[in-house]
Design a protein around this motif. Structure first.
Motif, short mmCIF file in Angstrom:
data_model
loop_
_atom_site.label_atom_id
_atom_site.label_comp_id
_atom_site.label_asym_id
_atom_site.label_seq_id
_atom_site.Cartn_x
_atom_site.Cartn_y
_atom_site.Cartn_z
N UNK A 113 0.81 -1.22 0.00
CA UNK A 113 0.00 0.00 0.00
C UNK A 113 0.85 1.27 0.00
N UNK A 114 2.11 1.17 0.45
CA UNK A 114 3.00 2.32 0.45
C UNK A 114 3.75 2.44 -0.88
N UNK A 115 4.24 1.32 -1.37
CA UNK A 115 5.11 1.32 -2.55
C UNK A 115 4.33 1.49 -3.85
N UNK A 116 3.19 0.80 -3.98
CA UNK A 116 2.48 0.72 -5.25
C UNK A 116 2.13 2.09 -5.86
N UNK A 117 1.66 3.07 -5.07
CA UNK A 117 1.32 4.35 -5.71
C UNK A 117 2.49 5.01 -6.44
N UNK A 118 3.73 4.78 -5.96
CA UNK A 118 4.88 5.39 -6.61
C UNK A 118 5.17 4.76 -7.97
N UNK A 119 4.61 3.59 -8.24
CA UNK A 119 4.84 2.92 -9.52
C UNK A 119 4.26 3.74 -10.67
N UNK A 120 3.27 4.57 -10.40
CA UNK A 120 2.67 5.38 -11.45
C UNK A 120 3.61 6.47 -11.95
N UNK A 121 4.71 6.70 -11.24
CA UNK A 121 5.70 7.69 -11.71
C UNK A 121 6.26 7.29 -13.08
N UNK A 122 6.17 5.99 -13.41
CA UNK A 122 6.67 5.53 -14.69
C UNK A 122 5.98 6.24 -15.85
N UNK A 123 4.71 6.61 -15.68
CA UNK A 123 4.01 7.32 -16.74
C UNK A 123 4.69 8.67 -17.00
N UNK A 124 5.14 9.34 -15.94
CA UNK A 124 5.84 10.62 -16.10
C UNK A 124 7.12 10.43 -16.90
N UNK A 125 7.92 9.41 -16.54
CA UNK A 125 9.17 9.18 -17.25
C UNK A 125 8.91 8.79 -18.70
N UNK A 126 7.89 7.98 -18.94
CA UNK A 126 7.55 7.62 -20.31
C UNK A 126 7.15 8.84 -21.13
N UNK A 127 6.42 9.76 -20.49
CA UNK A 127 6.02 10.99 -21.18
C UNK A 127 7.24 11.83 -21.54
N UNK A 128 8.17 11.98 -20.60
CA UNK A 128 9.36 12.79 -20.85
C UNK A 128 10.24 12.18 -21.94
N UNK A 129 10.43 10.86 -21.89
CA UNK A 129 11.26 10.21 -22.90
C UNK A 129 10.61 10.33 -24.28
N UNK A 130 9.30 10.07 -24.34
CA UNK A 130 8.61 10.18 -25.62
C UNK A 130 8.63 11.59 -26.18
N UNK A 137 2.96 -4.72 -10.62
CA UNK A 137 4.00 -3.87 -11.15
C UNK A 137 4.37 -4.33 -12.55
N UNK A 138 5.17 -3.52 -13.26
CA UNK A 138 5.48 -3.84 -14.64
C UNK A 138 6.13 -5.22 -14.78
N UNK A 139 5.67 -6.01 -15.72
CA UNK A 139 6.10 -7.40 -15.81
C UNK A 139 7.23 -7.67 -16.76
N UNK A 140 7.74 -6.66 -17.40
CA UNK A 140 8.60 -6.90 -18.54
C UNK A 140 10.07 -6.97 -18.18
#
Length: 311
Positions: free
Chosen positions: A245-262, A308-311
């Motif tokens: 419950x503490x860690x999982x919300x931070x996983x959504x930060x990946x969308x920010x990094x994906x946006x910046x890279x794209x 979390x991301x499975x790849x």
């Protein structure tokens, strides 16, 4: 004389370390997904998946070798379950890799974060879990957010977006199968059999589709496997150190990094409707996580794993 035991401080440090690991894993995963998008312009999806699978297999084998149990960890009586999990997981991996190359990176990543929504709905039939009205409401709202991102009412739906949505659905199925397997199987065994299956399946196609890479592309193909394995290690460590419950919300930060890279590499930037859909999906996913955490505390059971991301 009473000596205070610094357990709360240790717990706090572990939680902060867990958050740091998930943030680091998110950055590495976003970089890997950017590399997949870059390579997709010149290499077949299955070849990129092969390189990723070989790297994941090497990481899984190393972890099993280091944990002290060796080959004993791979003993199983549930090969059929591993085959089912690996089959749908590999299909999901191919779908995501194709989507990363064929559509804006942030959009594909954002659609993938709809997995908790599918999991909450599917768990009713596949895990016989009770899902109350609150979580059903979150599922419906979250699915509406996904629809905002793929926009079925605005002309022809983008085929890559549909493939990303299908990959998300398959990933949710794979996570449910992992929940079933985890009652008797170790995490190392689950990852190893999936990586082995993916390597073998994609390897069969290599003589027919292999494109010889130049020095830079060879470096990137190897990097997809290596840094993907490192990212998975970071996320595994994060969920080991801190509560879901503490860690999982931070996983959504990946969308920010994906946006910046794209944005910086390809000039892709999500429009207002996509941002709205992302916000709805994140809100519904966090609410589902909140309800699961409440149920866990009430029942006294161990926390469920977050997809979390499975790849």
């Amino acid at each position: 004389m009473t000596i205070a035991v610094p357990a709360p401080e240790v717990s706090r440090r572990a939680t902060l370390n867990g958050i740091a690991f998930v943030l680091l894993g998110d950055v590495i995963f976003a970089v890997m997904e950017g590399m997949v998008k870059w390579l997709s312009a010149g290499f077949p999806t299955v070849q990129i998946a092969f390189c990723r699978s070989v790297g994941a297999l090497a990481v899984a084998a190393a972890l099993i070798a280091l944990n002290g149990r060796g080959l004993a960890e791979l003993k199983t009586k549930r090969l059929r379950g591993h085959f089912w999990r690996s089959s749908i997981g590999f299909a999901s991996l191919l779908g995501f890799f194709y989507a990363y190359g064929a559509m804006p990176l942030a959009d594909a990543i954002a659609i993938g974060f709809g997995a908790p929504i599918f999991m909450a709905a599917l768990s009713v039939w596949l895990l016989a879990e009770k899902v109350g009205l609150h979580r059903w409401g979150a599922v419906i709202v979250g699915f509406a957010g996904v629809m905002l991102m793929i926009r079925p009412g605005q002309g022809a739906v983008s085929p890559p977006a549909l493939i990303a949505l299908g990959a998300t659905f398959l990933y949710a199925l794979a996570m449910i199968q992992i929940r079933k397997l985890s009652t008797t199987e170790s995490a190392g065994a689950i990852v190893f059999y999936f990586s082995l299956f993916s390597t073998l399946c994609s390897g069969i196609a290599m003589p027919f589709v292999w494109v010889s890479p130049g020095p830079l592309d060879a470096f990137l193909l190897a990097g997809v496997g290596i840094i993907g394995g490192l990212a998975q290690l970071c996320l595994t460590q994060a969920y080991r150190l801190a509560p879901v419950s503490v860690v999982a919300p931070f996983d959504y930060v990946m969308i920010l990094w994906g946006t910046l890279i794209g944005w910086f590499v390809w000039g892709d930037f999500p429009d207002a409707l996509t941002f709205a859909g992302v916000g709805v999906v994140i809100a519904s996913g966090l609410y589902i996580l909140h309800r699961e955490a409440l149920n866990t505390r009430r029942s006294g059971q161990a926390a469920e794993s977050w997809p979390a991301q499975p790849l």
